[in-house]
Design a protein around this motif. Structure first.
Motif, PDB file in Angstrom:
ATOM      1  N   LYS A   1      49.366  41.008  33.793  1.00  0.00           N
ATOM      2  CA  LYS A   1      49.129  39.656  34.298  1.00  0.00           C
ATOM      3  C   LYS A   1      48.321  39.710  35.594  1.00  0.00           C
ATOM      4  CE  LYS A   1      53.460  38.614  34.668  1.00  0.00           C
ATOM      5  NZ  LYS A   1      54.671  37.806  34.989  1.00  0.00           N
ATOM      6  N   MET A   2      47.298  38.889  35.678  1.00  0.00           N
ATOM      7  CA  MET A   2      46.527  38.767  36.917  1.00  0.00           C
ATOM      8  C   MET A   2      47.075  37.583  37.714  1.00  0.00           C
ATOM      9  SD  MET A   2      42.548  39.496  35.909  1.00  0.00           S
ATOM     10  CE  MET A   2      42.003  41.108  35.346  1.00  0.00           C
ATOM     11  N   ASP A   3      48.335  37.699  38.107  1.00  0.00           N
ATOM     12  CA  ASP A   3      48.970  36.572  38.781  1.00  0.00           C
ATOM     13  C   ASP A   3      49.182  36.799  40.270  1.00  0.00           C
ATOM     14  OD1 ASP A   3      50.838  38.551  38.453  1.00  0.00           O
ATOM     15  OD2 ASP A   3      52.468  37.211  37.837  1.00  0.00           O
ATOM     16  N   LYS A   4      48.868  38.016  40.743  1.00  0.00           N
ATOM     17  CA  LYS A   4      49.057  38.309  42.156  1.00  0.00           C
ATOM     18  C   LYS A   4      47.942  39.218  42.660  1.00  0.00           C
ATOM     19  CE  LYS A   4      54.136  38.142  41.967  1.00  0.00           C
ATOM     20  NZ  LYS A   4      55.376  38.931  42.176  1.00  0.00           N
ATOM     21  N   PHE A   5      47.611  39.055  43.927  1.00  0.00           N
ATOM     22  CA  PHE A   5      46.605  39.916  44.546  1.00  0.00           C
ATOM     23  C   PHE A   5      47.015  41.381  44.444  1.00  0.00           C
ATOM     24  CE2 PHE A   5      45.583  42.388  48.378  1.00  0.00           C
ATOM     25  CZ  PHE A   5      44.202  42.437  48.276  1.00  0.00           C
TER      26      PHE A   5
END
Length: 270
Positions: free
Chosen positions: A239-243
Motif C-alpha cells: 500500500k502506498m498509504d504512508k511516506f
C-alpha cells in the motif's frame, strides 16, 4: 520500416517521473569529484535503435558488459561504435555484451529501423537521461566495464588510447576485460578520456530537487497513477498509504520505473 515506440516511463509523464525518482533517492554521482569504478549499477531497461528492449540484469550470466556513452550524430560516438564492433569480434566467444547508451538531448526518440534485435551494436535510447545520470556519464566515448557477478563498475575510462585524454598503460577496455574474464581486478580501474560533453540539465537542478515536497509534488502523482492498485485489497504488492512505506520501497520503485515493469502495460493508455 519505422515503428513508433514509447517506453513505460512516459505513462507517468516526464515531470512526474522526475519528481518520483527524485523522491526515491536517484541522486546521481558527480563524475568530476568521485571515482565511478566500484560503484554499483542499478537495473534498467531501454530500447535500442531497432525497438528491441534491453534489461541490464537480464544478462546476469554474461562474463562482462561494456557500456559506452554516445550521442546521435557525434563524431566520437561514431568512432566508438566502430571500436566496439572490433572488440565484439575479438570477444565473440567470451560471452561479453557490448552496448552504447545514447543520453543526448537532441537524439532521435521513438523512431526505430530494422528488424528488432538486428543491431550489430545496440544503441540504447536513454530518453529521460535517467540511466546516464545514474551512471555518472559526462562524455561521448566514455566506457564502463560492468561485472555482472556484483553489478559493479570494474573499469571506467577510454575504450582505447585513441579516446584517452592522457594515455595510461593498461588503461583501456580490452585490458580490463581480460582481467575480469580471468577473475582478477583490472590493473587500471580509472583513466581519463576525451570526447564531446553530454549536457545533463538536471544535474544543475540538484538544489531544486532537494526542495521537492512529498505531500505537494509526489503524493498527488502517486494518487493519480499508482494508488488505484497500491491500496488495501488492490493488485499492488504493498500500500502506498504512508511516506515511510514509499521511502522504504524506494529502491524497488526506482528499478520498476527504469525497467518499465511499472506502470503495467494494461494501465498505460500510451
Amino acid at each position: 520500416m519505422k515503428r513508433s515506440h514509447k517506453l513505460g516511463l512516459t505513462a507517468l509523464g516526464m515531470a512526474g517521473a522526475a519528481s518520483v525518482l527524485a523522491l526515491v533517492a536517484i541522486a546521481a554521482p558527480t563524475p568530476s569529484k568521485i571515482s565511478l569504478a566500484g560503484s554499483r549499477v542499478d537495473n534498467f531497461m531501454l530500447a535500442d535503435q531497432t525497438g528491441m528492449g534491453h534489461e541490464l540484469y537480464y544478462f546476469k550470466d554474461a562474463a562482462a558488459i561494456v557500456i559506452v556513452a554516445s550521442v546521435d550524430g557525434d563524431a566520437t560516438s561514431k568512432r566508438a561504435e566502430a571500436a566496439l564492433v572490433k572488440l565484439q569480434s575479438q570477444y565473440k566467444d567470451k560471452n561479453v555484451r557490448f552496448v552504447m547508451l545514447d543520453s543526448g538531448l537532441n537524439s532521435k526518440r521513438g523512431q526505430f529501423d530494422g528488424k528488432p534485435g538486428s543491431a550489430e551494436i545496440p544503441v540504447l535510447a536513454d530518453e529521460l537521461q535517467l540511466v546516464g545520470r545514474s551512471l555518472g556519464v559526462t562524455t561521448t566515448g566514455e566506457a564502463f566495464v560492468v561485472e555482472p557477478k556484483t553489478w559493479k563498475v570494474a573499469y571506467h575510462g577510454p575504450i582505447d588510447g585513441s579516446f584517452a585524454d592522457k594515455k595510461v598503460a593498461n588503461g583501456d577496455v580490452s585490458t580490463a576485460l581480460n582481467a575480469v574474464l580471468a577473475g582478477k581486478a583490472p590493473p587500471v580501474v580509472e583513466a581519463s578520456f576525451k570526447g564531446a560533453k553530454i549536457d545533463f540539465p538536471d544535474r544543475a537542478k540538484a538544489a531544486d530537487f532537494a526542495k521537492i515536497s512529498y505531500s505537494k509534488d509526489v503524493a498527488p502523482i502517486l494518487a493519480d497513477k499508482c494508488v488505484v492498485c497500491h491500496t488495501e485489497g488492490g493488485m499492488g504488492p504493498f500500500k502506498m498509504d504512508k511516506f515511510e512505506v514509499v521511502k522504504t520501497m524506494a529502491p524497488m520503485i526506482r528499478e520498476s520505473l527504469r525497467t518499465g515493469r511499472m506502470p503495467p502495460y494494461h494501465s498505460d493508455p500510451h
